[in-house]
Write a protein that holds these residues in place. Structure first.
Motif, PDB file in Angstrom:
ATOM      1  N   ALA A 827       0.823  -1.200   0.000  1.00 34.19           N
ATOM      2  CA  ALA A 827       0.000   0.000   0.000  1.00 34.19           C
ATOM      3  C   ALA A 827       0.861   1.255   0.000  1.00 34.19           C
ATOM      4  CB  ALA A 827      -0.934  -0.009   1.216  1.00 34.19           C
ATOM      5  N   VAL A 828       1.937   1.241   0.745  1.00 34.64           N
ATOM      6  CA  VAL A 828       2.846   2.390   0.756  1.00 34.64           C
ATOM      7  C   VAL A 828       3.470   2.584  -0.622  1.00 34.64           C
ATOM      8  CG1 VAL A 828       4.960   3.322   1.755  1.00 34.64           C
ATOM      9  CG2 VAL A 828       3.298   2.191   3.230  1.00 34.64           C
ATOM     10  N   ALA A 829       3.858   1.470  -1.241  1.00 35.10           N
ATOM     11  CA  ALA A 829       4.423   1.575  -2.583  1.00 35.10           C
ATOM     12  C   ALA A 829       3.379   2.104  -3.581  1.00 35.10           C
ATOM     13  CB  ALA A 829       4.946   0.204  -3.022  1.00 35.10           C
ATOM     14  N   TRP A 830       2.140   1.680  -3.438  1.00 36.66           N
ATOM     15  CA  TRP A 830       1.055   2.163  -4.312  1.00 36.66           C
ATOM     16  C   TRP A 830       0.841   3.660  -4.110  1.00 36.66           C
ATOM     17  CZ3 TRP A 830      -4.761   0.924  -3.180  1.00 36.66           C
ATOM     18  CH2 TRP A 830      -5.565   1.579  -4.141  1.00 36.66           C
ATOM     19  N   ALA A 831       0.811   4.081  -2.878  1.00 31.48           N
ATOM     20  CA  ALA A 831       0.622   5.507  -2.608  1.00 31.48           C
ATOM     21  C   ALA A 831       1.787   6.324  -3.138  1.00 31.48           C
ATOM     22  CB  ALA A 831       0.462   5.729  -1.102  1.00 31.48           C
ATOM     23  N   GLY A 832       3.003   5.768  -3.125  1.00 29.37           N
ATOM     24  CA  GLY A 832       4.137   6.506  -3.652  1.00 29.37           C
ATOM     25  C   GLY A 832       4.129   6.603  -5.158  1.00 29.37           C
ATOM     26  N   LYS A 833       3.629   5.578  -5.840  1.00 27.51           N
ATOM     27  CA  LYS A 833       3.593   5.593  -7.302  1.00 27.51           C
ATOM     28  C   LYS A 833       2.391   6.366  -7.846  1.00 27.51           C
ATOM     29  CE  LYS A 833       5.922   1.115  -7.718  1.00 27.51           C
ATOM     30  NZ  LYS A 833       5.794  -0.289  -8.195  1.00 27.51           N
ATOM     31  N   SER A 834       1.284   6.323  -7.126  1.00 25.00           N
ATOM     32  CA  SER A 834       0.046   6.965  -7.609  1.00 25.00           C
ATOM     33  C   SER A 834      -0.486   7.911  -6.547  1.00 25.00           C
ATOM     34  CB  SER A 834      -1.010   5.907  -7.952  1.00 25.00           C
ATOM     35  OG  SER A 834      -0.498   4.964  -8.873  1.00 25.00           O
ATOM     36  N   PRO A 835       0.208   9.033  -6.335  1.00 26.66           N
ATOM     37  CA  PRO A 835      -0.253   9.939  -5.268  1.00 26.66           C
ATOM     38  C   PRO A 835      -1.587  10.616  -5.586  1.00 26.66           C
ATOM     39  CG  PRO A 835       1.530  10.925  -6.531  1.00 26.66           C
ATOM     40  CD  PRO A 835       1.389   9.518  -7.041  1.00 26.66           C
ATOM     41  N   LYS A 836      -1.962  10.691  -6.891  1.00 28.32           N
ATOM     42  CA  LYS A 836      -3.225  11.349  -7.267  1.00 28.32           C
ATOM     43  C   LYS A 836      -4.382  10.376  -7.411  1.00 28.32           C
ATOM     44  CE  LYS A 836      -0.842  15.122  -9.652  1.00 28.32           C
ATOM     45  NZ  LYS A 836      -0.692  15.876 -10.918  1.00 28.32           N
ATOM     46  N   GLU A 876     -12.003  -6.549   5.308  1.00 29.44           N
ATOM     47  CA  GLU A 876     -12.006  -5.520   6.348  1.00 29.44           C
ATOM     48  C   GLU A 876     -10.723  -4.701   6.353  1.00 29.44           C
ATOM     49  OE1 GLU A 876     -10.385  -8.409   9.939  1.00 29.44           O
ATOM     50  OE2 GLU A 876     -12.447  -7.683   9.954  1.00 29.44           O
ATOM     51  N   ASP A 877      -9.668  -5.200   5.689  1.00 24.41           N
ATOM     52  CA  ASP A 877      -8.401  -4.472   5.684  1.00 24.41           C
ATOM     53  C   ASP A 877      -8.489  -3.187   4.872  1.00 24.41           C
ATOM     54  OD1 ASP A 877      -7.349  -6.411   7.236  1.00 24.41           O
ATOM     55  OD2 ASP A 877      -6.225  -7.420   5.649  1.00 24.41           O
ATOM     56  N   GLU A 878      -9.449  -3.114   3.930  1.00 22.45           N
ATOM     57  CA  GLU A 878      -9.574  -1.898   3.136  1.00 22.45           C
ATOM     58  C   GLU A 878      -9.970  -0.720   4.011  1.00 22.45           C
ATOM     59  OE1 GLU A 878     -12.027  -0.303  -0.802  1.00 22.45           O
ATOM     60  OE2 GLU A 878     -12.002  -2.446  -0.280  1.00 22.45           O
ATOM     61  N   TYR A 879     -10.848  -0.980   4.960  1.00 21.04           N
ATOM     62  CA  TYR A 879     -11.210   0.097   5.887  1.00 21.04           C
ATOM     63  C   TYR A 879     -10.030   0.465   6.793  1.00 21.04           C
ATOM     64  CZ  TYR A 879     -13.277   2.472   9.866  1.00 21.04           C
ATOM     65  OH  TYR A 879     -13.531   3.371  10.870  1.00 21.04           O
ATOM     66  N   LYS A 880      -9.280  -0.544   7.191  1.00 23.93           N
ATOM     67  CA  LYS A 880      -8.123  -0.263   8.031  1.00 23.93           C
ATOM     68  C   LYS A 880      -7.110   0.608   7.300  1.00 23.93           C
ATOM     69  CE  LYS A 880      -8.643  -4.751  10.322  1.00 23.93           C
ATOM     70  NZ  LYS A 880      -8.037  -6.097  10.522  1.00 23.93           N
ATOM     71  N   LEU A 881      -6.921   0.346   6.008  1.00 22.38           N
ATOM     72  CA  LEU A 881      -6.013   1.186   5.226  1.00 22.38           C
ATOM     73  C   LEU A 881      -6.566   2.600   5.101  1.00 22.38           C
ATOM     74  CD1 LEU A 881      -4.914  -1.227   2.353  1.00 22.38           C
ATOM     75  CD2 LEU A 881      -3.588  -0.515   4.342  1.00 22.38           C
ATOM     76  N   SER A 882      -7.876   2.732   5.000  1.00 18.87           N
ATOM     77  CA  SER A 882      -8.457   4.069   4.880  1.00 18.87           C
ATOM     78  C   SER A 882      -8.249   4.874   6.151  1.00 18.87           C
ATOM     79  CB  SER A 882      -9.941   3.963   4.543  1.00 18.87           C
ATOM     80  OG  SER A 882     -10.659   3.378   5.633  1.00 18.87           O
ATOM     81  N   THR A 883      -8.249   4.214   7.320  1.00 26.74           N
ATOM     82  CA  THR A 883      -8.002   4.943   8.565  1.00 26.74           C
ATOM     83  C   THR A 883      -6.553   5.422   8.665  1.00 26.74           C
ATOM     84  OG1 THR A 883      -7.492   2.875   9.724  1.00 26.74           O
ATOM     85  CG2 THR A 883      -9.780   3.650   9.776  1.00 26.74           C
ATOM     86  N   MET A 884      -5.656   4.746   7.968  1.00 23.71           N
ATOM     87  CA  MET A 884      -4.257   5.162   7.957  1.00 23.71           C
ATOM     88  C   MET A 884      -3.892   5.874   6.670  1.00 23.71           C
ATOM     89  SD  MET A 884      -2.229   1.985   9.727  1.00 23.71           S
ATOM     90  CE  MET A 884      -2.869   0.711   8.632  1.00 23.71           C
ATOM     91  N   ARG A 885      -4.918   6.446   5.962  1.00 17.85           N
ATOM     92  CA  ARG A 885      -4.662   7.034   4.651  1.00 17.85           C
ATOM     93  C   ARG A 885      -3.637   8.161   4.732  1.00 17.85           C
ATOM     94  NH1 ARG A 885      -9.461   8.016   3.436  1.00 17.85           N
ATOM     95  NH2 ARG A 885      -9.868   6.414   1.857  1.00 17.85           N
ATOM     96  N   ASP A 886      -3.828   9.101   5.633  1.00 13.28           N
ATOM     97  CA  ASP A 886      -2.893  10.219   5.744  1.00 13.28           C
ATOM     98  C   ASP A 886      -1.491   9.738   6.118  1.00 13.28           C
ATOM     99  OD1 ASP A 886      -4.925  11.910   5.104  1.00 13.28           O
ATOM    100  OD2 ASP A 886      -5.369  12.471   7.189  1.00 13.28           O
ATOM    101  N   HIS A 887      -1.439   8.783   7.012  1.00 12.58           N
ATOM    102  CA  HIS A 887      -0.130   8.276   7.440  1.00 12.58           C
ATOM    103  C   HIS A 887       0.596   7.590   6.282  1.00 12.58           C
ATOM    104  CE1 HIS A 887       2.977   6.277   9.741  1.00 12.58           C
ATOM    105  NE2 HIS A 887       2.549   5.091   9.301  1.00 12.58           N
ATOM    106  N   ILE A 888      -0.132   6.796   5.507  1.00 14.58           N
ATOM    107  CA  ILE A 888       0.501   6.068   4.405  1.00 14.58           C
ATOM    108  C   ILE A 888       0.973   7.037   3.325  1.00 14.58           C
ATOM    109  CG2 ILE A 888       0.047   4.437   2.542  1.00 14.58           C
ATOM    110  CD1 ILE A 888      -1.735   2.885   4.441  1.00 14.58           C
ATOM    111  N   ILE A 889       0.179   8.064   3.015  1.00 11.36           N
ATOM    112  CA  ILE A 889       0.591   9.039   2.000  1.00 11.36           C
ATOM    113  C   ILE A 889       1.851   9.778   2.446  1.00 11.36           C
ATOM    114  CG2 ILE A 889      -0.084  11.169   0.839  1.00 11.36           C
ATOM    115  CD1 ILE A 889      -2.948  10.178   0.893  1.00 11.36           C
ATOM    116  N   LYS A 890       1.860  10.247   3.686  1.00 12.59           N
ATOM    117  CA  LYS A 890       3.037  10.964   4.183  1.00 12.59           C
ATOM    118  C   LYS A 890       4.246  10.042   4.290  1.00 12.59           C
ATOM    119  CE  LYS A 890       0.294  14.319   6.796  1.00 12.59           C
ATOM    120  NZ  LYS A 890      -0.033  14.855   8.144  1.00 12.59           N
ATOM    121  N   LEU A 891       4.006   8.795   4.662  1.00  9.13           N
ATOM    122  CA  LEU A 891       5.115   7.849   4.751  1.00  9.13           C
ATOM    123  C   LEU A 891       5.710   7.587   3.373  1.00  9.13           C
ATOM    124  CD1 LEU A 891       6.835   5.886   6.402  1.00  9.13           C
ATOM    125  CD2 LEU A 891       5.028   4.174   6.148  1.00  9.13           C
TER     126      LEU A 891
END
Length: 1675
Positions: A827-836, A876-891
């Motif tokens: 997920a972190v790699a996805w957020a880094g490749k597709s920030p938009k 259920e992990d999709e919701y868990k990732l959404s709760t950490m959305r800001d953290h994952i993008i900044k990371l």
């Protein structure tokens, strides 16, 4: 010179004679250099110390140090002063061992003069009285005590002084006094009517002070005057009595206590003699009553009223002089001086050849520091500075002695302190109060923890209210501190000073100790500068009271001297100063406040340069200005530390950053501290970022809420997305602390809750726990409405159930499963490749604190989500990732920008303006490297056979590197190997029994024979190496001269000659030589030098011997050619630089572990799965759960005792080693298909085989012999047919012991990711971890040699620790990671045969030990039976299990009775620590050697021709277990000897162990029986082999108790009555009995069992070997 010489001067003389004497003295001063020239070139003139008419005093230079030379010029050269010489020599001999006496060392006489020579000391008592720091009361008492002691020693030897005065008493820098300048040559009596006599002899200082006793003056016409008129030259006019010397010493003590004012002048003494002067008003000024009484008695007018020195010391013990002076202090310091003096004299810094001066070595160090260090150097007077030398000085010896005896010092100081106070001081309570008072200011360094040998560890404590004898030790330490040469001694002295500060007043610390510490800040040694900074800080912290003179100490003295520490070139002092600056600032503030308190109380009296205190507004102004000046100084110091290039310094400064902020105050802390701290988050050092977040709470408390919300909190929030997860954990802890301390506003808390709630599903457990702790602290500070209406709905969706109370434990118990690490990273790699991406697009939350719902998802988002689901993401992990959305993008952003964001501008490697490789024209290359396969290597070898260019180098016996000076006849060879060999052998000239050594060894090697030499009978060996890295051992007839290799060392390794028809060189056969030279017995063997092939040729580049660092063996020093090294690998590198090739190869070997072709293929553990192999064996109806004891095979090839049995990983063969020097390989499949007693391979290694080992996951056999050799063979097995086919074995490695008598005794093998290791235990108590690839030693441990040779070893499954057993019964536990000896304990003076890790119990921390039987006699059975094996818990250090055997026979006991006896005797058995003292081990060895040797009992073997006699005593064979094998389940055997494995239920404890997979144990020993111990159901244990025909099956039982070891016991069944036994034996026919006995004898072993193993092919059976060399297999 005295009475006789007085006829020239002090006797009544005319004015002409006096004028002549004055002229003579003036002329003598001008002839100083010429006068000393008579003493030789070793004594050189330095300067004049004073001139009198009697003696001229000169300070001279000598190589041992400065000297004092007193010169008496002869009026007449015919005079002889021999009587005075003899008198001075007698005084020196008599006073040689007196501690406080310094007599003249030499009194040489020349034609012109006589010289008195002694050691020069910088200070005498007259100068010391007026020198700062002035002597305290206890120091004056100490000086007086020493003077009385020295005079007492002199008087006890009938030596008088005659001229005691302050100038004749020298004092060292540690206040050790010497009574010197004994005046036996001066007159005893002086005339009353001629004062010039006194001035001539005794008034050298012209002060007109008189220390002579009144009775030494005589009136004209008295008896003394008449006797002096008749006195001959050289005779004394009277003896100086002890009362006379006591009077002079009393005058000295009076002047000492009156601060330099003498009690008598010459005129006052004359009046005192006549009764006209009373010294009482003078004595009344001495405040000390006891000292006043002492001096009054010593200067009594009547000599009979004066006591002796011994009487004074006895009378004033405990009053004027403390008892500690007598009992400890004086003997102790005297012993220090004697020890250092003897150390110097024995080191060679002794006596000059001409003068023979025996000077006290400690005086040089105590002479005020003016003497050179060379006078005290023990080993070398040309030593350099402290930082680069390891020599010792006398000062080093004194400090080391103080460290060793500090426990005694503390004991006497405590006793003296308690005696003064009149009551016992509660040190523990005082220490608790001090620790409690310093809890709020405790840092990582302060209070300093004192670690002094022999003294319990403690912290530095506050001082006393009155100075005691500790002040004397302080002077001793400080004086020797500057003269220590070793940094370790100086650092230890600092610890002693801190320990001594407990007994010193604050004034003494500031006046005496601090100046010495400040002076050491400029030391050359880095550790010393750091240590003195720590000591100085701790000393100032402990100061609670100050004097007016010390009020401005920090601003005027401390900080100006410590300022260079902030920019010290070395890192350690800067780190230390960063930790010390905050405590120093607090101490400076405390000094300033104490100064203001003294002004308020009116006790502050400023010195001359201070203004008078006025009070009122000036007081506040003075305090404020002083505080501003202090803050300004501290800010100048911390600025370099805040911007230091090293992050370690910054982290050290952060430890006390809160205290620094409090010191500066809120306004100044924002500018001076906070402005620099915010830059720390830009560093690439994650530890610095973590430290910033850890200590920022202290800053926040000081700078206030505004700075916290505007500056600090945004930075903390930014750190929540740090790329290092440990920093995130620290941020969560910081936010929790801020919340608990109510430093955050409510709105900020809700923002943080929204960001942190998602961390409950983070894959990192620490982050989840940190988030739970933050939410818990937040809930505690909220009202119930906010808690349950806002906070709880935020986290509810991440919980599996509802909560009753929001706390950390409840949240962690019911929180949903975290996102897996793989999904999170994807997920972190996805957020880094597709920030938009729409999935990661920020959206507004629907409510405060509630998580946001996912937005509209695009096709790309769906594809990425599907990819995550493929990685294991749950719905259920999709919701868990959404709760950490800001953290994952900044990371993701932080990881992408880490190269630039965390760029440290102070890092010299990353500064702007650096030059890249491309700018220099260097193009990086990507090199692909792989190992050649065995087929490629064979193809290369085969192809080389037809290449004529390679033949001379490949097959020539001469070395590969031929010097340029070799003639053409030696270089030119034919194209065929036969022709080349034939031509070289034909060059032998004049001898048909010796090879030409020039041809064999090459022109560079010296020929051992003369050119035309004949044959000799001695044999020498030579090891050479060719271009392929072949190590060749050549034995031939030659002279006895050793042939040295290129490295300068000779090889004498012997290889037995063996006739062969052809020579094998690297798989190429060379044909038989011609008959003309066939009579030569030369044999050539080639071995791969693996260490050279896989070694980076750094040594070759530097010109050193590449094998010089290998301690265990001498290997071939020649370095192989580049082509040989590079040919091992195939790479895309097209260049020819050998260094690049070696660098690439080494990098490949370090990162990728490719199997070596020499080691063969990878062999997995377990029976091969080949269908052809498995189809040959019929399926068994059942798997045996225990052995049945059916004999399958009887193998008798060995002729001596079997030492070891090992089984291949795939069970295809097993290997036996024997004391006959052979190692044999046995095929297991043929045990059923083709029963044969013939082995498949036999290796003749020589000596006695001590141990064998099969390398892990290979068919390679390592074998060791007591001749020092270690061989590794590879067994090649082909499974293509119906039966395995064995090829010829290959010797792939060889190693020889270097030290005589050293050989391998035990081995174990294991693999790592990059190496194949072999652990060796040797007879010289060494443990070597050997890398099989390079045959290099990776690690070496020295087992204490007093424990004896290592006999066995075992390694745990994680390769973290190892246990070794020795021949003396000692077990040693080693940490393999750090090479530390963790524990050593003794199991008795018995040989340990085997040790292994328990396979199923103890969580891998229990070991099973087989020990030699300790029974003194085998005639009777011990009550508890014989010990078979023990089990120890190496973690807790206790014995946990015992295996015991009660043999059948007369005196045997039942199971219940034996168990009861053991229960009563056995308790909790702890480890008995083995002694590390070699002397004690030698004594134990000698004691054991004197005991009578018990002959080994011959085992009873039943006769074949006689029936058993029922009335005969039963045979008694103790078990004496020598070998065992442990496993988890006999149906699925795992050999635990070399690679122990733990079962699934490996719990420690006895009752808690699961019955499932409890394990089994096979034992064998002296009683010839193989026992199977079932550890799950003990009653099912059996004797597999060795049970006699008439013996009943024994009973097995177990007794478990948590308070003592568990006992597994074998006992015989209850013996039947004699009548029933007789009836049973009578029913057996003799022929039946004989047949049964024969079968029994054939089935069982007839000698003691020495080795055991279990094999699975063709079926599960036990392999056992005995002392006779017989190997048996039992099903």
């Amino acid at each position: 010179m005295g009475n006789g010489v007085s006829t020239l001067g002090p006797q009544p003389v005319s004015s002409t004679q006096q004028q002549s004497s004055a002229n003579t003295a003036s002329n003598n001063q001008n002839r100083s250099d010429s006068i000393l020239g008579e003493l030789g070139n070793e004594v050189l003139y330095d300067k004049s110390l004073g001139t009198t008419r009697f003696l001229k005093t000169i300070r001279a230079r000598h190589k041992q140090g400065p000297l004092v030379v007193k010169v008496y010029l002869k009026p007449d050269t015919s005079w002889s002063l021999k009587p005075y010489q003899r008198r001075v020599k007698l005084e020196r001999e008599q006073l040689q061992d007196c501690p406080n006496v310094l007599p003249y060392q030499r009194a040489p006489e020349t034609e012109r003069a006589c010289y008195l020579i002694r050691q020069w000391v910088a200070s005498n008592l007259y100068d010391r009285i007026s020198t700062r720091p002035f002597l305290s009361l206890v120091e004056k008492r100490w000086v007086a005590f020493q003077l009385l002691t020295g005079l007492r020693h002199a008087r006890e030897r009938n030596i008088s002084h005659g001229d005691i005065k302050t100038e004749n008493i020298v004092v060292t820098s540690w206040n050790w006094v010497y009574l010197t300048d004994f005046a036996s040559f001066k007159p005893t009596y002086l005339p009353l009517d001629d004062p010039s006599t006194f001035s001539f002899f005794f008034d050298s200082s012209s002060r007109r002070t008189c220390y002579l006793a009144p009775e030494r003056f005589y009136a004209p016409g008295s008896e003394i005057a008449k006797r002096k008129e008749r006195l001959e030259f050289g005779k004394r006019d009277g003896k100086v009595t002890e009362a006379m010397d006591v009077f002079g010493l009393g005058c000295v003590l009076a002047e000492l206590w009156m601060e330099g004012t003498p009690p008598f002048t010459l005129s006052q003494l004359f009046k005192y003699r006549e009764g006209e002067y009373n010294p009482e008003p003078y004595l009344a000024e001495i405040e000390d009553v006891e000292i006043r009484s002492l001096i009054r008695s010593m200067i009594s007018l009547d000599p009979s009223h004066r006591l002796t020195c011994d009487q004074y010391l006895t009378q004033y013990r405990g009053s004027a002089f403390p008892t500690i002076f007598y009992d400890f202090l004086h003997p102790f310091i005297s012993s220090l001086n004697e020890s250092t003096s003897s150390a110097t004299s024995t080191s060679g810094a002794g006596t000059p050849p001409t003068l023979g001066l025996g000077l006290p070595s400690t005086l040089a160090a105590g002479a005020g520091g003016a003497t050179p260090k060379g006078t005290t150097v023990v080993a070398d007077q040309n030593a350099g500075g402290r930082s680069g030398s390891i020599l010792r000085t006398a000062a080093d010896e004194i400090v080391e002695s103080l460290v060793q005896e500090w426990d005694t010092v503390v004991r006497f100081l405590d006793a003296d302190s308690k005696g003064k106070n009149g009551e016992e001081k509660d040190d523990k309570a005082t220490l608790e109060r001090e620790v409690k008072g310093t809890e709020d200011r405790t840092t990582a360094m302060f209070p300093v923890q004192l670690c002094i040998p022999g003294v319990e560890s403690s912290i530095a404590q506050e001082g006393a209210t009155e100075d005691g004898p500790a002040l004397i030790l302080l002077s001793l330490l400080c004086a020797n501190l500057r003269n220590c040469l070793r940094p370790a001694s100086v650092i230890r002295a600092f610890d002693l000073l801190l320990a001594l500060s407990k007994y010193l007043t604050d004034e003494t610390k500031l006046d005496r100790l601090v100046p010495y510490l400040v002076a050491m800040l400029e030391d050359d040694s880095t550790p010393v500068r750091a240590a003195v900074l720590r000591t100085l800080t701790q000393t100032l912290i402990l100061v609670k009271t100050i004097t007016p003179s010390n009020a401005a100490m920090f601003t005027e003295y401390i900080f100006p001297n410590t300022k260079p520490m902030a920019s010290d070139p070395e890192l350690l002092p800067r780190i230390t100063y960063a930790e010390c600056i905050a405590p120093l600032a607090e101490a400076a503030t405390r000094f300033l406040e104490m100064k203001e308190a003294m002004k308020t109380e009116g006790t502050f009296k400023p010195s001359g340069n201070l203004l008078e205190f006025d009070g009122g507004a000036d007081e506040a102004e003075n305090y404020d200005s002083s505080l501003l000046e202090l803050q300004s100084q501290v800010q100048e110091h911390i600025n370099p530390l805040l911007s230091d290039p090293s992050p370690v310094v910054k982290r050290a400064l952060l430890l006390d950053v809160g205290r620094l902020c409090l010191f500066f105050g809120r306004p100044k802390a924002n500018d001076a501290v906070l402005a620099h701290l915010v830059t720390y988050l830009n560093t690439r050092d994650w530890m610095l970022r973590a430290a910033w977040n850890e200590h920022v709470v202290e800053v926040a408390r000081c700078v206030g809420p505004r700075s916290l919300e505007e500056y600090i909190l945004p930075l903390i929030t930014l750190s929540l997305s740090d790329s290092e997860e440990f920093v995130v954990v620290q941020v969560l802890s910081t936010l929790t602390t801020l919340t608990e301390q109510r430093l955050l506003a409510k709105g900020k808390i809700w923002e943080l809750v929204a960001q942190i709630t998602g961390f409950l599903c983070h894959p990192n457990l620490w982050i989840r726990e940190g988030a739970a702790a933050f939410l818990t602290s937040t809930a505690r500070g909220l009202q119930p409405t906010d808690r349950w209406c806002i906070l709880y709905p935020t986290i509810k969706r991440l919980l599996r159930s509802d909560l009753k109370d929001i706390n950390e434990k409840s949240i962690m118990d019911i929180v949903r499963e975290p996102v897996s690490r793989v999904v999170f990273e994807a997920a972190v790699a996805w957020a880094g490749k597709s920030p938009k991406s729409h999935f990661w697009a920020p959206i507004r939350a629907p409510a405060r604190g509630a998580p946001r719902e996912a937005s509209v998802q695009t096709d790309d988002d769906l594809a990425q989500l599907e990819k995550l689901r493929g990685l294991g993401m749950k719905p259920e992990d999709e919701y868990k990732l959404s709760t950490m959305r800001d953290h994952i993008i900044k990371l993701a952003q932080a990881r992408q920008g880490s190269a630039s964001r965390y760029l440290d501008s102070s890092d010299p490697l990353s500064q702007a303006g650096g030059v890249g490789f491309q700018e220099l024209g260097i193009v990086p290359q990507t090199i692909i490297l792989r190992v050649r396969t065995a087929d490629e290597i064979d193809g290369a070898v085969a192809g080389s056979r037809v290449t004529s260019d390679n033949l001379p180098r490949r097959f020539s016996i001469e070395p590969a590197r031929t010097p340029a000076s070799v003639t053409g006849s030696n270089r030119n060879v034919s194209g065929q190997p036969m022709e080349d060999l034939r031509r070289r052998l034909a060059q032998v000239g004049g001898s048909n029994t010796s090879l030409n050594t020039q041809a064999l060894h090459g022109p560079a090697s010296p020929a051992p024979d003369s050119p035309g030499g004949g044959s000799t009978t001695s044999v020498s060996k030579k090891t050479t190496q060719d271009g392929l890295g072949l190590e060749r051992t050549i034995s031939h007839s030659s002279s006895t001269e050793d042939i040295s290799d290129a490295g300068g060392s000779s090889r004498t390794d012997f290889v037995a000659a063996k006739s062969r028809s052809r020579v094998h060189l690297n798989a190429v056969e060379v044909g038989r030589v011609a008959p003309a030279v066939g009579q030569d017995s030369t044999n050539v063997m080639g071995l791969f030098n693996v260490a050279s092939r896989y070694k980076v040729d750094d040594d070759a580049m530097s010109g050193t011997n590449p094998q010089s660092h290998i301690p265990f063996t001498k290997m071939t020093p020649n370095v192989p050619s580049t082509s040989a090294v590079a040919s091992r690998f195939v790479s895309t590198y097209e260049g020819n630089d050998p260094r690049i090739k070696q660098l690439v190869e080494r990098g490949y070997l370090d990162n990728y572990r490719e199997p070596l072709p020499e080691l063969g293929p990878f062999i997995p553990v377990g029976i091969p799965r080949a269908r052809a192999l498995r189809s040959t064996f019929p399926a068994r109806e059942r798997k045996p759960t225990r052995p049945e004891g059916t004999l399958v095979a009887h193998l008798v090839e060995h002729t001596a005792a079997i030492t070891d049995i090992q089984v291949a990983p795939d069970q295809l063969f097993f290997v036996t080693g024997s004391e006959d020097g052979t190692v044999k390989v046995w095929d297991t499949i043929r045990l059923e298909k083709n029963v044969t007693s013939k082995s498949r391979h036999t290796y003749q290694q020589g000596g006695k085989i001590t141990s064998i080992c099969i390398l892990e996951n290979s068919h390679c056999i390592a074998s060791a012999s007591d001749n020092g050799t270690l061989w590794i063979h590879r067994v090649d097995v082909n499974l293509s047919g119906s039966m395995p086919k064995y090829s010829k074995a290959h010797l792939i490695r060889q190693r020889n012991a270097e030290e005589p008598g050293d050989f391998v005794t035990c081995m174990s093998s294991f693999n790592t990711q990059t190496t194949t290791n072999l652990v060796l235990g040797t007879s010289l108590s060494k443990i070597v971890v050997l890398d099989i690839r390079t045959m290099r030693s990776l690690q070496e441990f020295e087992n204490p040699r007093q424990y004896g040779p290592i006999t066995c070893l075992t390694i745990d499954k994680k390769r973290a620790w190892m246990v070794a057993g020795t021949s003396s019964g000692t077990l040693t536990l080693w940490d393999l990671r750090f090479g530390i000896l963790l524990r050593h304990w003794s199991v008795g003076q018995r040989r340990i045969f085997q040790v292994t890790v328990h396979p199923s119990k103890g969580k891998g921390r229990w070991i099973i030990v087989a020990i030699e039987d300790s029974s003194d006699s085998t005639d009777s059975i011990p009550l508890g039976g014989f010990l078979a094996a023990e089990v120890w818990d190496v973690d807790e250090g206790v014995k946990v299990e015992e295996f015991r055997v009660v043999p059948s026979g007369k005196g045997s006991t039942s199971s219940a009775r034996a168990m009861d006896a053991l229960v009563k005797v056995n308790g909790s058995v702890s480890m008995k620590e083995a002694t590390l003292d070699p002397a004690a081990a030698i004594e134990a060895l000698l004691a054991s050697s004197t005991l009578p040797v018990q002959p080994r009992q011959k085992l009873a073997i039943p006769s074949l021709n006689e029936a058993p006699d029922p009335d005969a005593p039963a045979r008694l064979n103790p078990p004496g277990v020598r070998t065992f094998l442990a496993g988890i389940d006999y149906a699925m055997v795992h050999d635990s000897r070399n690679a122990p494995t733990t079962g699934a239920t490996g719990r420690s404890g006895k009752e808690g162990d699961s019955k499932r997979d409890a394990g089994f144990l096979l034992t064998g020993g002296e009683d010839r029986k193989v026992r199977f111990w079932d550890l799950e159901e003990v009653e099912k244990s059996v004797i597999v082999s060795g049970l006699d025909l008439e013996d009943e099956r024994p009973l097995f039982s177990v007794n478990i108790n948590n308070s003592r070891p568990t006992i597994f016991l074998e006992t015989p069944q209850t013996p039947p009555s004699t009548k029933s036994r007789s009836h049973k034996s009578s029913t057996i026919h003799r022929s039946s009995f004989v047949a049964g006995s024969q079968t029994q004898i054939l089935c069982g072993h007839q000698e003691a069992l020495t080795a055991l193993a279990v094999i699975d092919l063709p079926f599960r059976c036990i392999v056992s070997g005995d002392r006779a060399g017989v190997v048996k297999c039992f099903y």
